[in-house]
Design an enzyme around this catalytic site. Structure first.
Site, short mmCIF file in Angstrom:
data_model
loop_
_atom_site.label_atom_id
_atom_site.label_comp_id
_atom_site.label_asym_id
_atom_site.label_seq_id
_atom_site.Cartn_x
_atom_site.Cartn_y
_atom_site.Cartn_z
N TYR A 214 -9.68 6.63 4.55
CA TYR A 214 -9.27 5.23 3.63
C TYR A 214 -8.08 5.21 3.40
O TYR A 214 -7.64 5.54 2.32
CB TYR A 214 -10.29 4.09 3.66
CG TYR A 214 -9.68 3.50 2.76
CD1 TYR A 214 -9.82 2.06 4.06
CD2 TYR A 214 -9.08 2.69 1.69
CE1 TYR A 214 -8.59 0.91 4.02
CE2 TYR A 214 -9.01 1.34 2.08
CZ TYR A 214 -8.63 0.63 2.92
OH TYR A 214 -7.89 -0.70 2.52
N HIS B 282 -13.00 -0.15 -1.35
CA HIS B 282 -13.85 -0.25 0.13
C HIS B 282 -14.98 -0.48 -0.18
O HIS B 282 -15.96 0.43 1.24
CB HIS B 282 -13.06 0.38 1.20
CG HIS B 282 -12.21 0.05 2.21
ND1 HIS B 282 -12.45 -0.60 3.51
CD2 HIS B 282 -11.56 -1.20 1.95
CE1 HIS B 282 -11.74 -1.13 4.28
NE2 HIS B 282 -10.90 -1.33 3.32
N GLU C 251 -1.32 -9.38 -1.88
CA GLU C 251 -1.46 -7.65 -1.03
C GLU C 251 -0.13 -8.51 0.04
O GLU C 251 -0.54 -9.34 0.74
CB GLU C 251 -3.13 -7.92 -0.92
CG GLU C 251 -2.39 -6.50 0.41
CD GLU C 251 -4.11 -6.12 0.86
OE1 GLU C 251 -4.00 -5.15 0.85
OE2 GLU C 251 -5.15 -7.61 0.72
N ARG D 98 -0.35 -0.73 -4.44
CA ARG D 98 -1.97 0.45 -3.95
C ARG D 98 -2.16 1.73 -3.78
O ARG D 98 -0.95 1.79 -2.70
CB ARG D 98 -2.73 -0.73 -3.22
CG ARG D 98 -4.41 -0.89 -3.65
CD ARG D 98 -5.03 -0.70 -2.62
NE ARG D 98 -4.23 -0.52 -1.77
CZ ARG D 98 -5.57 -0.87 -0.27
NH1 ARG D 98 -5.72 -2.14 0.46
NH2 ARG D 98 -5.55 0.44 0.85
N GLU E 186 -10.54 -2.77 -6.37
CA GLU E 186 -10.82 -3.33 -5.65
C GLU E 186 -11.69 -3.70 -5.37
O GLU E 186 -11.93 -1.98 -4.80
CB GLU E 186 -9.54 -3.16 -4.98
CG GLU E 186 -9.65 -4.37 -3.58
CD GLU E 186 -9.10 -3.82 -2.86
OE1 GLU E 186 -8.89 -4.53 -1.62
OE2 GLU E 186 -7.93 -3.86 -3.30
N HIS F 288 1.03 -1.30 -0.30
CA HIS F 288 -0.50 -0.41 0.22
C HIS F 288 0.75 1.40 0.27
O HIS F 288 1.84 1.89 1.04
CB HIS F 288 -1.08 0.14 1.55
CG HIS F 288 -1.64 -1.35 1.20
ND1 HIS F 288 -2.46 -1.38 2.83
CD2 HIS F 288 -2.00 -2.60 0.37
CE1 HIS F 288 -2.93 -2.86 2.58
NE2 HIS F 288 -2.69 -2.83 0.60
N GLU G 124 -12.84 -9.38 -0.16
CA GLU G 124 -12.56 -9.98 1.36
C GLU G 124 -13.93 -10.02 2.53
O GLU G 124 -12.61 -10.65 3.50
CB GLU G 124 -11.66 -8.51 1.10
CG GLU G 124 -12.23 -7.26 1.51
CD GLU G 124 -11.50 -6.03 1.66
OE1 GLU G 124 -10.76 -5.63 2.73
OE2 GLU G 124 -10.27 -5.93 0.48
N ARG H 14 -10.38 -11.77 -3.75
CA ARG H 14 -10.05 -11.80 -2.89
C ARG H 14 -9.66 -11.75 -1.47
O ARG H 14 -10.09 -11.15 -0.24
CB ARG H 14 -9.77 -9.53 -3.38
CG ARG H 14 -8.88 -9.51 -3.74
CD ARG H 14 -8.79 -7.69 -4.53
NE ARG H 14 -8.59 -7.59 -2.38
CZ ARG H 14 -7.93 -7.09 -1.56
NH1 ARG H 14 -6.22 -8.40 -2.35
NH2 ARG H 14 -7.96 -6.66 -0.85
N ASP I 172 -7.77 0.74 -4.20
CA ASP I 172 -8.95 0.17 -3.60
C ASP I 172 -9.87 1.53 -3.07
O ASP I 172 -10.01 2.20 -2.46
CB ASP I 172 -8.24 -1.05 -2.15
CG ASP I 172 -9.46 -1.00 -1.15
OD1 ASP I 172 -10.29 -1.17 -1.80
OD2 ASP I 172 -8.85 -1.44 0.06
N TRP J 276 -17.26 2.13 6.06
CA TRP J 276 -15.46 2.42 5.46
C TRP J 276 -14.94 1.30 4.74
O TRP J 276 -13.79 2.19 4.07
CB TRP J 276 -15.44 2.12 6.94
CG TRP J 276 -13.81 1.98 6.84
CD1 TRP J 276 -13.39 3.50 6.82
CD2 TRP J 276 -12.74 1.05 7.43
NE1 TRP J 276 -11.68 3.50 7.45
CE2 TRP J 276 -11.26 1.80 7.58
CE3 TRP J 276 -12.36 0.30 7.36
CZ2 TRP J 276 -10.32 1.13 7.71
CZ3 TRP J 276 -11.52 -0.41 7.45
CH2 TRP J 276 -10.20 -0.06 8.10
#
Length: 396
Positions: A159, A206, A333, A147, A230, A122, A256, A277, A204, A396
């Site tokens: 985020y 999120h 990741e 990322r 993502e 990240h 995720e 993921r 991402d 979030w």
């Protein structure tokens, strides 16, 4: 061989982790990761009070039967708490099986399909220039994929940028879609111009956008050739991904927050995503992940297992063992751990020039120092929460 003891170890070397340790009457033991960030003690309790008593006297070699017994035998199946507990048990059983065979775990999963696995980490910053500066540091370390997240003007605590607990209560971000949608395409336009076309770039969302907003973002990011976008949408309504797919030619990654293979069904069958993921610690471990990977292969979907620092080195090693074995690996990741983690966990995946590998040792390749773990007691903590400017709760 019989299971004689199932230990639940809760420790906080920098952040909270829940570890399962299964011991046998032949002296072999295995470890697994059962960490659910922000709800660690819920998982620890279900392991100690409900699952461990079921395993005493069981043959640890019977992984599939034990998995099905825990998942289906409770009747009230699924959900992140139960599936995280099951993942810890599952990883520990695979660790024992591989140690008994005196082989690295990947060998029991079919052997190597590759020698190393491409990874990304990240990169963030308060503004575009800081993002670029931080990216160059990672590129100097050999990273070939990164990322990117950036601070959003007018929003508080974006985020991936700044999430700080206050008095052990959730940090509250303030977020709005319009400035976000205006900022992110400009970020990638800037990064492509500054960092070149060879670097693989990811972003991402999120799960923060509506389907139409995600379609707009995906379309505007097309020129910058992202490796993938993502988690553009919330995980509950899979059919919403049709809107993105119909409107933009950009690879999509999702999963995720999934807990079982059935969460993947619509996305695979309609080829609405390109990378799956799932988090091995939240979907029941290696047993379920291997099935998901094999199923994904049929639909040209590649793996990109979740790998944040809020799962322990045990889960990261499980990720890489599976990455080495499956034919449809995509990317992995990975993030840096707090220095204290090395006191408790004996190993992590090996990083070299943008790729990960594992040590050639039996099992997962990680042991837990229980005495060191006890020196880092649990501390209550939460993931951040996000609200719109009018106070409405936002994903979030």
């Amino acid at each position: 061989m019989k299971i004689t003891n199932v230990k639940t170890i809760v420790t906080c070397p920098g952040r909270n982790y829940v570890v399962v340790k299964i011991e046998t009457d032949e002296g072999l033991s295995g470890v697994g990761d059962a960490t659910l960030n922000g709800r660690e003690l819920a998982v620890a309790e279900i392991l100690k009070e409900h699952i461990a008593p079921l395993l005493h006297g069981k043959d640890p070699d019977q992984i599939e039967d034990i998995w099905q017994h825990i998942f289906r035998g409770s009747y009230w199946r699924g959900g992140p708490v139960l599936m995280t507990a099951l993942a810890g048990i599952d990883m520990a059983l695979w660790d024992i099986k591989a140690k008994k065979a005196n082989l690295p775990l990947y060998s029991l999963l079919g052997g190597k399909s590759r020698d190393k696995v491409l990874c990304y980490t990240h990169v963030s910053g308060r503004d575009f220039a800081e993002v670029k500066e931080n990216a160059l540091k990672y590129m100097e370390q050999g990273y070939k994929a990164l990322r990117f997240q950036v601070g959003i003007p007018g929003c508080k605590g974006t985020y991936g940028i700044e999430n700080i607990d206050s008095n052990n209560l959730p940090f509250v971000e303030e977020w709005e879609p319009r400035p976000y949608l205006q900022t992110i395409p400009k970020l990638f336009e800037y990064l492509r111009a500054e960092l070149g076309t060879d670097l693989e770039m990811l972003h991402d969302v999120h799960e923060r956008l509506t389907p139409v907003e995600a379609k707009i973002l995906a379309k505007e990011l097309e020129p910058y050739q992202l490796f993938f976008l993502e988690d553009p949408l919330r995980p509950e309504h899979k059919e919403s991904f049709r809107i993105i797919r119909q409107g933009a030619a950009i690879p999509i990654a999702m999963g995720e927050l999934f807990n079982t293979k059935w969460d993947c069904l619509t996305l695979f069958e309609e080829q609405l995503i390109d990378y799956i993921r799932c988090d091995l610690s939240h979907i029941g471990g290696l047993t379920e992940a291997k099935k998901i990977a094999n199923w994904a292969e049929v639909y040209h979907v590649k793996t990109a297992w979740h790998g944040p620092p809020d799962i322990s080195p045990i889960a990261h090693l499980a990720n890489v063992h599976l990455d080495l074995a499956v034919t449809n690996f995509g990317i992995q990741e990975q993030c840096a751990f707090a220095p204290e983690v090395r006191d408790v966990f004996s190993a992590q995946p090996l990083f070299n020039d943008g790729y990960l590998s594992v040590a050639e040792v039996p099992g997962l390749g990680c042991e837990v120092d229980e005495a060191a773990a006890a020196k880092y007691p649990y501390r209550r903590s939460y993931l951040p929460v996000s609200r719109r400017k009018d106070g409405t709760v936002q994903d979030w």
